[in-house]
Design a protein around this motif. Structure first.
Motif, PDB file in Angstrom:
ATOM      1  N   UNK A  94       0.833  -1.213   0.000  1.00  0.00           N
ATOM      2  CA  UNK A  94       0.000   0.000   0.000  1.00  0.00           C
ATOM      3  C   UNK A  94       0.865   1.260   0.000  1.00  0.00           C
ATOM      4  N   UNK A  95       1.930   1.248   0.774  1.00  0.00           N
ATOM      5  CA  UNK A  95       2.832   2.409   0.830  1.00  0.00           C
ATOM      6  C   UNK A  95       3.394   2.733  -0.549  1.00  0.00           C
TER       7      UNK A  95
ATOM      8  N   UNK B 172      -4.514   4.293  -2.445  1.00  0.00           N
ATOM      9  CA  UNK B 172      -5.132   3.384  -3.406  1.00  0.00           C
ATOM     10  C   UNK B 172      -6.600   3.118  -3.045  1.00  0.00           C
ATOM     11  N   UNK B 173      -7.402   2.832  -4.051  1.00  0.00           N
ATOM     12  CA  UNK B 173      -8.829   2.588  -3.851  1.00  0.00           C
ATOM     13  C   UNK B 173      -9.166   1.142  -3.568  1.00  0.00           C
ATOM     14  N   UNK B 174     -10.456   0.866  -3.556  1.00  0.00           N
ATOM     15  CA  UNK B 174     -10.981  -0.456  -3.215  1.00  0.00           C
ATOM     16  C   UNK B 174     -10.614  -1.537  -4.230  1.00  0.00           C
ATOM     17  N   UNK B 175     -10.355  -1.158  -5.458  1.00  0.00           N
ATOM     18  CA  UNK B 175     -10.052  -2.121  -6.515  1.00  0.00           C
ATOM     19  C   UNK B 175      -8.540  -2.237  -6.773  1.00  0.00           C
TER      20      UNK B 175
ATOM     21  N   UNK C  37      -4.415  -6.622   1.133  1.00  0.00           N
ATOM     22  CA  UNK C  37      -4.968  -6.397   2.468  1.00  0.00           C
ATOM     23  C   UNK C  37      -6.052  -7.426   2.778  1.00  0.00           C
ATOM     24  N   UNK C  38      -6.887  -7.714   1.800  1.00  0.00           N
ATOM     25  CA  UNK C  38      -7.949  -8.708   1.991  1.00  0.00           C
ATOM     26  C   UNK C  38      -7.354 -10.080   2.293  1.00  0.00           C
TER      27      UNK C  38
END
Length: 119
Positions: free
Chosen positions: A84-85, A95-98, A105-106
């Motif tokens: 993510x970083x 970053x977004x959900x997609x 993360x999921x």
């Protein structure tokens, strides 16, 4: 004549869209900028922006590749945070959900929950 160089905003948009900025592209921009200025690339100019974005993309690819090579059951929240970083640095925003980060993360959340249940 300066219009021959890509605007910094265009380079940032390309990177945010996921289009790689190659080392050869960054070098070509630096060469053209040096020809135009007759003094070398400008601090904060298109060549510096292209090189910075290239380096950020490479860092993201490395982090994502490290995670991709791990067995899926071993992906951790630390892995997700690292991806993510670097993805945020390429995009210039969270970053977004997609995003790749969201996928990692999921997976990390699933693994953490599975480890918690095992105990």
């Amino acid at each position: 004549m300066e219009s021959e160089l890509p605007p910094k905003e265009q380079l940032a948009a390309q990177a945010a869209e996921g289009r790689p900025i190659t080392q050869s592209e960054a070098s070509a921009i630096a060469h053209d900028e040096s020809d135009m200025t007759r003094r070398g690339p400008l601090k904060g100019g298109p060549a510096a922006t292209a090189q910075s974005l290239h380096d950020r993309q490479q860092n993201f690819y490395e982090a994502a590749g490290d995670v991709a090579r791990k067995p899926s059951g071993e992906v951790t929240k630390e892995d997700a945070k690292r991806v993510q970083h670097f993805e945020a640095r390429v995009l210039g925003h969270a970053p977004g959900k997609e995003s790749m980060s969201a996928e990692v993360q999921s997976l990390a959340d699933h693994n953490a929950q599975a480890r918690h249940v095992e105990k």
